[in-house]
Write an enzyme that holds these catalytic residues in place. Structure first.
Site, PDB file in Angstrom:
ATOM      1  CG  ASP A 207      -2.287   0.650   0.929  1.00 45.03           C
ATOM      2  OD1 ASP A 207      -2.292   1.727   0.294  1.00 45.03           O
ATOM      3  OD2 ASP A 207      -3.327   0.105   1.342  1.00 45.03           O
ATOM      4  N   GLY A 233       4.342   1.536  -1.929  1.00 43.58           N
ATOM      5  CA  GLY A 233       4.397   1.835  -3.354  1.00 43.58           C
ATOM      6  C   GLY A 233       3.049   2.298  -3.865  1.00 43.58           C
ATOM      7  CG  ASP A 234       0.887   4.786  -7.326  1.00 44.51           C
ATOM      8  OD1 ASP A 234      -0.192   4.151  -7.356  1.00 44.51           O
ATOM      9  OD2 ASP A 234       1.036   5.889  -7.876  1.00 44.51           O
ATOM     10  CG  PHE A 235      -2.697   0.045  -6.098  1.00 42.21           C
ATOM     11  CD1 PHE A 235      -3.316   1.074  -6.791  1.00 42.21           C
ATOM     12  CD2 PHE A 235      -3.234  -0.313  -4.861  1.00 42.21           C
ATOM     13  CE1 PHE A 235      -4.429   1.719  -6.302  1.00 42.21           C
ATOM     14  CE2 PHE A 235      -4.356   0.334  -4.352  1.00 42.21           C
ATOM     15  CZ  PHE A 235      -4.960   1.352  -5.080  1.00 42.21           C
ATOM     16  CG  HIS A 253     -15.537  -0.619  -3.662  1.00 40.93           C
ATOM     17  ND1 HIS A 253     -16.530  -0.530  -2.710  1.00 40.93           N
ATOM     18  CD2 HIS A 253     -14.381  -0.261  -3.031  1.00 40.93           C
ATOM     19  CE1 HIS A 253     -16.009  -0.136  -1.553  1.00 40.93           C
ATOM     20  NE2 HIS A 253     -14.709   0.028  -1.725  1.00 40.93           N
TER      21      HIS A 253
END
Length: 346
Positions: A207, A233-235, A253
């Site tokens: 995350d 990190g950045d998904f 969602h």
């Protein structure tokens, strides 16, 4: 972001049913006020009178008594003959640091969420996100810059996971994996619970860096620190590679189809050929429980630019675009199902 809602009792008259709908905020705001004042914490050691609580909490005694009386009628408190009030088993959920605490959820729903919902009409008319119309920025940007709201949001999400985790772990065989990556897994509560049940399994919670900082304490508490790690990190850019299991709980969602595809395609690039992708999401299914999923969908409309709950057909199409084949959907509760998918044959 999720919420549990209930339909009015079927035996009510049409007028009675409508009144339950339109006065729903009376209940939620009474619960918010009781919690925000700190009444549940004041009652943790035993009963107290309205006057005593008013003195401790710097509240108006008459107004507080009326709030306590209504809270008792709702089953949150128990009233006694000598003007004493105590917490009921249901009211215990409004305390902090208790099993299945819902305190953070109550506070989150009663603050920015409520303010944004007041702009639903404007959003439906214009197609703009009500939260952005009210606060001038996207929800997740707001949470990142506003520490109070961000901490409350993360605590609420942890509470949601804690309330779901036993149902999710009971509904699916996680023992088939060697390594599990929880993408967008926050403080790692779900991952820790899964690893605790499967001692052969290792995992990573992934995350934003400032979010996963809270995972180490949970891993230590659950005794899985030797098999679990947190990675920031950045998904939207990349996710940890080469695991045979990837799970996301109430992440897809939050995003539009195009943004969701960015995340899903990043997983598809690095998942093992024999791996599986699991999405724990609210799925709009036909039947009497549609009120829960469709109102949750409205909440996503209010709070996020493009977030939405989806039907089975919509998930199947979205996964196919990302290079996955949907295998099955396992209903877990009225608000969560496990969507199981595998890499599609290229």
């Amino acid at each position: 972001m999720q919420a549990q809602l209930s339909a009015p009792q079927s035996q009510c008259s049409p007028f009675g049913m409508m009144m339950q709908y339109i006065t729903g905020y009376w209940v939620s705001q009474a619960i918010y006020t009781l919690t925000k004042l700190g009444v549940p914490e004041e009652l943790k050691n035993g009963p107290a009178s309205a006057q005593t609580l008013a003195d401790r909490l710097e509240a108006n005694p008459d107004f507080l008594f009326r709030l306590l009386r209504a809270s008792s009628a709702m089953g949150l408190l128990e009233s006694h003959d000598n003007d004493q009030f105590s917490l009921s088993p249901l009211g215990q959920l409004l305390r902090e640091n208790v099993p299945n605490s819902m305190r953070a959820i109550v506070l989150m729903m009663g603050e920015e969420h409520l303010t944004a919902w007041n702009r639903l009409l404007d959003g439906v008319k214009t197609g703009q996100t009500p939260f952005e119309m009210e606060f001038g920025t996207q929800c997740f940007d707001y949470m990142e810059k506003n520490q109070r709201a961000g901490d409350l949001f993360n605590a609420a999400m942890t509470s949601f996971v804690e309330n779901e985790v036993s149902q999710v772990t009971a509904a699916y065989d996680f023992g088939q994996f060697e390594q599990l990556i929880d993408v967008g897994g926050g403080h790692g509560r779900l991952l820790a619970s899964i690893l605790k049940q499967h001692p052969q399994l290792s995992g990573v919670v992934f995350d934003l860096p400032h979010v996963v900082n809270g995972a180490a304490a949970i891993f230590e508490q659950d005794g899985v620190s030797d098999r679990a790690k947190a990675e920031g990190g950045d998904f939207f850019q990349a996710v940890p590679a080469n695991a045979d299991g990837y799970i996301m709980s109430h992440i897809i969602h939050d995003w539009s189809d195009s943004k969701s595809l960015e995340i899903l395609k990043n997983i598809r690039r690095v998942i093992r050929p024999n791996g599986k992708l699991l999405l724990a999401e609210t799925v709009i299914l036909p039947g009497p429980n549609a009120i829960n999923s469709t109102l949750m969908d409205l909440n996503m409309l209010v709070m996020t630019p493009g977030g939405r709950e989806r039907t089975r057909a919509e998930y199947e199409a979205l996964l196919a675009q990302a290079g996955f084949s949907l295998l099955r959907i396992i209903p877990v509760s009225t608000m969560v199902s496990i969507i199981e998918a595998v890499p599609a044959t290229l």
